[in-house]
Design an enzyme around this catalytic site. Structure first.
Site, mmCIF file in Angstrom:
data_model
loop_
_atom_site.group_PDB
_atom_site.id
_atom_site.type_symbol
_atom_site.label_atom_id
_atom_site.label_comp_id
_atom_site.label_asym_id
_atom_site.label_seq_id
_atom_site.Cartn_x
_atom_site.Cartn_y
_atom_site.Cartn_z
ATOM 1 N N ARG A 40 -51.965 14.806 -34.397
ATOM 2 C CA ARG A 40 -50.717 14.604 -33.645
ATOM 3 C C ARG A 40 -50.987 14.724 -32.145
ATOM 4 O O ARG A 40 -50.469 13.959 -31.330
ATOM 5 C CB ARG A 40 -49.658 15.639 -34.065
ATOM 6 C CG ARG A 40 -49.145 15.520 -35.490
ATOM 7 C CD ARG A 40 -48.301 14.282 -35.711
ATOM 8 N NE ARG A 40 -47.143 14.216 -34.840
ATOM 9 C CZ ARG A 40 -45.966 14.800 -35.072
ATOM 10 N NH1 ARG A 40 -45.795 15.485 -36.189
ATOM 11 N NH2 ARG A 40 -44.955 14.657 -34.226
ATOM 12 N N HIS A 48 -39.732 8.584 -37.966
ATOM 13 C CA HIS A 48 -40.629 9.560 -37.324
ATOM 14 C C HIS A 48 -41.905 8.810 -36.878
ATOM 15 O O HIS A 48 -42.978 8.964 -37.472
ATOM 16 C CB HIS A 48 -40.961 10.678 -38.324
ATOM 17 C CG HIS A 48 -41.520 11.916 -37.714
ATOM 18 N ND1 HIS A 48 -41.715 12.072 -36.354
ATOM 19 C CD2 HIS A 48 -41.956 13.085 -38.283
ATOM 20 C CE1 HIS A 48 -42.226 13.281 -36.127
ATOM 21 N NE2 HIS A 48 -42.379 13.901 -37.268
ATOM 22 N N CYS A 72 -46.932 15.239 -44.044
ATOM 23 C CA CYS A 72 -46.657 15.359 -42.606
ATOM 24 C C CYS A 72 -46.483 16.821 -42.198
ATOM 25 O O CYS A 72 -46.631 17.156 -41.027
ATOM 26 C CB CYS A 72 -45.426 14.539 -42.242
ATOM 27 S SG CYS A 72 -43.960 15.004 -43.174
ATOM 28 N N ARG A 128 -35.757 14.792 -30.319
ATOM 29 C CA ARG A 128 -35.635 14.988 -31.768
ATOM 30 C C ARG A 128 -34.180 15.298 -32.077
ATOM 31 O O ARG A 128 -33.627 16.270 -31.555
ATOM 32 C CB ARG A 128 -36.534 16.129 -32.257
ATOM 33 C CG ARG A 128 -36.222 16.567 -33.671
ATOM 34 C CD ARG A 128 -37.236 17.522 -34.260
ATOM 35 N NE ARG A 128 -38.479 16.860 -34.572
ATOM 36 C CZ ARG A 128 -39.404 17.338 -35.422
ATOM 37 N NH1 ARG A 128 -39.206 18.484 -36.047
ATOM 38 N NH2 ARG A 128 -40.515 16.676 -35.663
ATOM 39 N N ASP A 134 -43.789 14.385 -48.822
ATOM 40 C CA ASP A 134 -43.011 15.072 -47.778
ATOM 41 C C ASP A 134 -41.984 15.948 -48.496
ATOM 42 O O ASP A 134 -41.797 15.825 -49.721
ATOM 43 C CB ASP A 134 -42.321 14.015 -46.891
ATOM 44 C CG ASP A 134 -41.515 14.626 -45.746
ATOM 45 O OD1 ASP A 134 -41.739 15.809 -45.410
ATOM 46 O OD2 ASP A 134 -40.643 13.921 -45.184
ATOM 47 N N GLN A 185 -45.360 10.636 -36.031
ATOM 48 C CA GLN A 185 -46.055 11.128 -37.215
ATOM 49 C C GLN A 185 -46.803 9.982 -37.904
ATOM 50 O O GLN A 185 -47.989 10.096 -38.221
ATOM 51 C CB GLN A 185 -45.063 11.771 -38.195
ATOM 52 C CG GLN A 185 -45.697 12.256 -39.471
ATOM 53 C CD GLN A 185 -46.626 13.451 -39.254
ATOM 54 O OE1 GLN A 185 -46.222 14.436 -38.665
ATOM 55 N NE2 GLN A 185 -47.869 13.353 -39.714
HETATM 56 N N1 CP Z 1 -44.558 16.883 -38.963
HETATM 57 C C1 CP Z 1 -43.712 17.368 -38.037
HETATM 58 O O1 CP Z 1 -43.069 16.624 -37.297
HETATM 59 O O2 CP Z 1 -43.665 18.725 -37.974
HETATM 60 P P1 CP Z 1 -42.626 19.595 -37.131
HETATM 61 O O3 CP Z 1 -41.282 19.445 -37.765
HETATM 62 O O4 CP Z 1 -43.166 20.995 -37.222
HETATM 63 O O5 CP Z 1 -42.632 19.093 -35.720
HETATM 64 N N1 NVA Z 2 -38.530 14.486 -43.744
HETATM 65 C C1 NVA Z 2 -38.776 15.705 -42.994
HETATM 66 C C2 NVA Z 2 -39.878 15.519 -42.032
HETATM 67 C C3 NVA Z 2 -40.255 16.760 -41.251
HETATM 68 C C4 NVA Z 2 -41.366 16.514 -40.287
HETATM 69 C C5 NVA Z 2 -37.493 16.118 -42.294
HETATM 70 O O1 NVA Z 2 -36.823 15.255 -41.687
HETATM 71 O O2 NVA Z 2 -37.143 17.305 -42.326
#
Ligand code: CP
Ligand code: NVA
Length: 323
Positions: A289, A129, A261, A102, A221, A132
């Site tokens: 997930r 992502h 999400c 990530r 989101d 997700q």
């Molecule tokens: N939806 C998601 O990826 O959540 P986190 O940022 O908590 O991993």
């Molecule tokens: N769009 C959000 C998604 C988090 C899971 C971000 O990137 O922070």
């Protein structure tokens, strides 16, 4: 299946059908799953951004499949002091069997995967992502029994990693997707282009009520994604008319399902009332997930994963969604 999962574009229709099928079996038989597909393997999680769901569901999933996992905060690695991404990937290949990563720049993940001898899974970048959205397709399949021509409205930041991902997912699965945002945060035009053979449809409108009018699902989101904190004030103002609240729900069908999400910023992109309503399936999404990522890990790490699908289909006649 491709060596890596970096975006939805790495997933074919056949891969998607297998992910959905395997995830369903894994979910049904969580307590007596017959195979340790990750036995003797160590998967590293390299994270430069915060996470609750992704980190925990991957750590639990890796252990449930018989593997070891190693969480690495990228700030503690030599990466932060100038070691190259390529050298890091080459070194890790001498110790471990897979990486879940990530980070901010999507290009960094592409560069890492190019130099890695092991499968790399994108756990969120600024652009995509995939874990997700593949989970979200599974969740839609659970509720609707199919994906093709399911109507999804995405309301909020349409230039974000989640919006990009849902656009690619719509093309893959044949969703009828309507996105809605202020003009400034409209979706990437190139990403939205569909070919003659593409199933489903993709449409953008600045009018959120128009987007949700016939939707089976409304997805939202956060308005301020990780890394965009400097733009917070401007974004909160621009997105205010795009809040998923009771008024917007009134413009939709009574049975519309609400997706997010998570993490949610209650009172910003979604109200408590909607998040906690009977229409909301956000916690089912979060649970899934775990099951979907276990299916992905199995397909990337267990060279005989096909046996699981074949044997189980014959013995248990498991029915899955018709994606
Ligand atoms: N939806 C998601 O990826 O959540 P986190 O940022 O908590 O991993
Ligand atoms: N769009 C959000 C998604 C988090 C899971 C971000 O990137 O922070």
């Amino acid at each position: 299946m491709h060596k890596d999962l970096l975006t939805v574009e790495d997933v074919t229709n056949e891969d998607l059908a297998n992910i959905l099928k395997l995830a369903e079996m894994i979910k049904q038989r969580r307590s007596d799953w017959p195979r340790d597909s990750l036995k003797g393997k160590t998967i590293a999680l390299i994270f430069s951004k915060s996470s609750t769901r992704t980190r925990v569901s991957f750590e639990v999933g890796i252990r449930e499949l018989g593997g070891n996992c190693l969480f690495l905060d990228s700030n503690d690695m030599q990466l932060g002091r100038g070691e190259t991404i390529a050298d890091t990937a080459l070194v890790l290949g001498r110790y471990i069997h897979g990486v879940v990563i990530r980070t901010y720049s999507h290009e960094d993940v592409v560069e890492f995967a190019k130099n890695a001898r092991f499968p790399v899974i994108n756990a969120l970048t600024d652009l995509f992502h995939p874990c997700q959205i593949l989970t979200d397709l599974f969740t839609i399949c659970e509720f609707s029994g199919k994906l093709e021509n399911v109507k999804v409205a995405y309301v909020g930041d349409c230039a974000s990693n989640m919006a990009n991902s849902i656009i690619l997912a719509a093309k893959l699965a044949g969703l009828n997707l309507k996105l809605s945002s202020p003009e400034k945060y409209a979706p990437n035009k190139t990403l939205m282009e569909v070919n003659d053979g593409t199933k489903g449809s993709i449409f953008w409108t600045p009018d959120p009520e128009k987007a949700v009018a016939d939707a089976d699902y409304i997805y939202t989101d956060v308005w301020v994604s990780m890394g965009m904190e400097d733009e917070k004030k401007e974004r909160l103002k621009a997105f205010k008319p795009y809040q998923v609240n009771a008024e917007l729900l009134n413009a939709a069908q009574a049975g519309v399902k609400i997706m997010h999400c998570l993490p949610a910023h209650r009172g910003e992109e979604i109200t408590d009332e909607v998040m906690d309503s009977k229409n909301s399936i956000v916690f089912d999404q979060a649970e899934n997930r775990l099951h979907v990522q276990k299916a992905i890990l199995t397909m990337l790490q267990d060279e005989n994963w096909h046996e699981l699908v074949d044997i189980d289909s014959k013995q248990n006649n498991v029915e899955v969604g018709n994606a």
